[in-house]
Motif scaffolding. Structure first.
Motif, PDB file in Angstrom:
ATOM      1  N   THR A  21       0.831  -1.208   0.000  1.00  0.00           N
ATOM      2  CA  THR A  21       0.000   0.000   0.000  1.00  0.00           C
ATOM      3  C   THR A  21       0.862   1.253   0.000  1.00  0.00           C
ATOM      4  O   THR A  21       0.617   2.187  -0.776  1.00  0.00           O
ATOM      5  CB  THR A  21      -0.931   0.008   1.234  1.00  0.00           C
ATOM      6  OG1 THR A  21      -1.790  -1.132   1.179  1.00  0.00           O
ATOM      7  CG2 THR A  21      -1.775   1.271   1.269  1.00  0.00           C
ATOM      8  N   ALA A  22       1.887   1.277   0.850  1.00  0.00           N
ATOM      9  CA  ALA A  22       2.776   2.437   0.926  1.00  0.00           C
ATOM     10  C   ALA A  22       3.514   2.647  -0.392  1.00  0.00           C
ATOM     11  O   ALA A  22       3.687   3.778  -0.856  1.00  0.00           O
ATOM     12  CB  ALA A  22       3.764   2.266   2.078  1.00  0.00           C
ATOM     13  N   GLN A  23       3.931   1.557  -1.027  1.00  0.00           N
ATOM     14  CA  GLN A  23       4.662   1.659  -2.299  1.00  0.00           C
ATOM     15  C   GLN A  23       3.771   2.207  -3.409  1.00  0.00           C
ATOM     16  O   GLN A  23       4.202   3.033  -4.218  1.00  0.00           O
ATOM     17  CB  GLN A  23       5.219   0.290  -2.676  1.00  0.00           C
ATOM     18  CG  GLN A  23       6.360  -0.172  -1.783  1.00  0.00           C
ATOM     19  CD  GLN A  23       6.694  -1.637  -1.952  1.00  0.00           C
ATOM     20  OE1 GLN A  23       6.066  -2.343  -2.750  1.00  0.00           O
ATOM     21  NE2 GLN A  23       7.662  -2.124  -1.192  1.00  0.00           N
ATOM     22  N   ILE A  24       2.522   1.758  -3.455  1.00  0.00           N
ATOM     23  CA  ILE A  24       1.595   2.257  -4.477  1.00  0.00           C
ATOM     24  C   ILE A  24       1.287   3.729  -4.240  1.00  0.00           C
ATOM     25  O   ILE A  24       1.223   4.528  -5.189  1.00  0.00           O
ATOM     26  CB  ILE A  24       0.302   1.421  -4.487  1.00  0.00           C
ATOM     27  CG1 ILE A  24       0.602  -0.017  -4.929  1.00  0.00           C
ATOM     28  CG2 ILE A  24      -0.745   2.047  -5.422  1.00  0.00           C
ATOM     29  CD1 ILE A  24      -0.583  -0.964  -4.813  1.00  0.00           C
ATOM     30  N   LEU A  25       1.107   4.111  -3.001  1.00  0.00           N
ATOM     31  CA  LEU A  25       0.878   5.519  -2.681  1.00  0.00           C
ATOM     32  C   LEU A  25       2.046   6.371  -3.151  1.00  0.00           C
ATOM     33  O   LEU A  25       1.857   7.464  -3.687  1.00  0.00           O
ATOM     34  CB  LEU A  25       0.690   5.701  -1.172  1.00  0.00           C
ATOM     35  CG  LEU A  25      -0.722   5.661  -0.596  1.00  0.00           C
ATOM     36  CD1 LEU A  25      -0.660   5.866   0.912  1.00  0.00           C
ATOM     37  CD2 LEU A  25      -1.622   6.704  -1.233  1.00  0.00           C
ATOM     38  N   LYS A  37      -5.445  -3.675  -6.776  1.00  0.00           N
ATOM     39  CA  LYS A  37      -4.039  -3.459  -7.108  1.00  0.00           C
ATOM     40  C   LYS A  37      -3.144  -3.876  -5.955  1.00  0.00           C
ATOM     41  O   LYS A  37      -2.071  -4.459  -6.163  1.00  0.00           O
ATOM     42  CB  LYS A  37      -3.811  -1.985  -7.458  1.00  0.00           C
ATOM     43  CG  LYS A  37      -2.412  -1.695  -7.986  1.00  0.00           C
ATOM     44  CD  LYS A  37      -2.309  -0.263  -8.498  1.00  0.00           C
ATOM     45  CE  LYS A  37      -3.155  -0.065  -9.749  1.00  0.00           C
ATOM     46  NZ  LYS A  37      -2.978   1.284 -10.327  1.00  0.00           N
ATOM     47  N   VAL A  38      -3.553  -3.580  -4.729  1.00  0.00           N
ATOM     48  CA  VAL A  38      -2.774  -3.990  -3.566  1.00  0.00           C
ATOM     49  C   VAL A  38      -2.660  -5.511  -3.519  1.00  0.00           C
ATOM     50  O   VAL A  38      -1.564  -6.060  -3.341  1.00  0.00           O
ATOM     51  CB  VAL A  38      -3.413  -3.465  -2.260  1.00  0.00           C
ATOM     52  CG1 VAL A  38      -2.713  -4.084  -1.047  1.00  0.00           C
ATOM     53  CG2 VAL A  38      -3.339  -1.949  -2.191  1.00  0.00           C
ATOM     54  N   ALA A  39      -3.779  -6.206  -3.704  1.00  0.00           N
ATOM     55  CA  ALA A  39      -3.769  -7.667  -3.662  1.00  0.00           C
ATOM     56  C   ALA A  39      -2.888  -8.238  -4.763  1.00  0.00           C
ATOM     57  O   ALA A  39      -2.078  -9.153  -4.526  1.00  0.00           O
ATOM     58  CB  ALA A  39      -5.196  -8.198  -3.794  1.00  0.00           C
TER      59      ALA A  39
END
Length: 205
Positions: A21-25, A37-39
């Motif tokens: 989650t942190a990386q996508i943010l 997307k997280v999954a």
């Protein structure tokens, strides 16, 4: 959270969800963040993710809460150490450690955590985030009032309100502005100097 991670495997799953989650943010911003997307990037099925979190808001809220708890734990450890060594306490050194923990926890973060911290500040109009930040500021004020040193002014509610809001407000602005100063020794020095002048008897740095 829908399900508490009681086993080591479940705890690893939660940690992977948080990291992803942190990386996508960091790379795509809030608009690019979805549970699917997280999954996918975490290597889980969407069903596995939903066992723990019903929505991306739930993931973010849990991640922010965990980071806030980590900061509070570090502050508590620092305060406990100070209270057991009051006769050897260097107030300036203590204040620097105190401010450094807050800069790292509420501003600079670690790698992709910066985006998560910035997200929390951007959404502080939400009641749950506002309450969390309010509790953080109050905890800091209570901790600082425990220090008894001849070079420090006796704490008052007004003084502690101004000091904590000055420090946290500066960190907040630097985070929201994505300032390159975050994490620099110059930024830390100025915050220490500001807080010391407000807290010390002489007002000199």
């Amino acid at each position: 959270m829908r399900k508490l991670p009681t086993q080591e495997r479940a705890q690893r799953t939660i940690e992977t969800i948080f990291q992803t989650t942190a990386q996508i943010l960091e790379s795509e911003g809030e608009q690019g963040l979805t549970t699917n997307k997280v999954a996918q990037q975490a290597g889980f099925s969407i069903g596995t993710l939903y066992q723990y979190f019903p929505s991306k808001k739930a993931i973010l809220s849990a991640l922010i809460a965990r980071e806030r708890r980590r900061v509070m734990d570090e502050l508590d450890e620092l305060m406990e150490s100070a209270e057991h060594h009051t006769d050897q306490l260097d107030p300036k050194r203590f204040l620097r450690q105190f401010i450094r923990i807050n800069i790292e926890g509420l501003g600079s973060g670690r790698s992709a955590k910066r985006a998560m911290i910035r997200f929390a500040w951007q959404h502080d109009h939400h009641e749950e985030i506002t309450q969390a930040l309010r509790e953080t500021a109050e905890r800091i004020a209570i901790s600082m009032q425990r220090i008894d040193h001849p070079n420090l002014r006796p704490p008052t509610p007004a003084m502690m309100f101004v000091v904590t809001r000055a420090v946290i407000g500066t960190i907040r602005s630097a985070s929201l502005e994505k300032s390159p100063l975050l994490g620099s020794i110059e930024f830390e020095d100025e915050l220490v100097r500001l807080a010391w002048r407000m807290l010390s008897q002489s007002g000199d740095y």
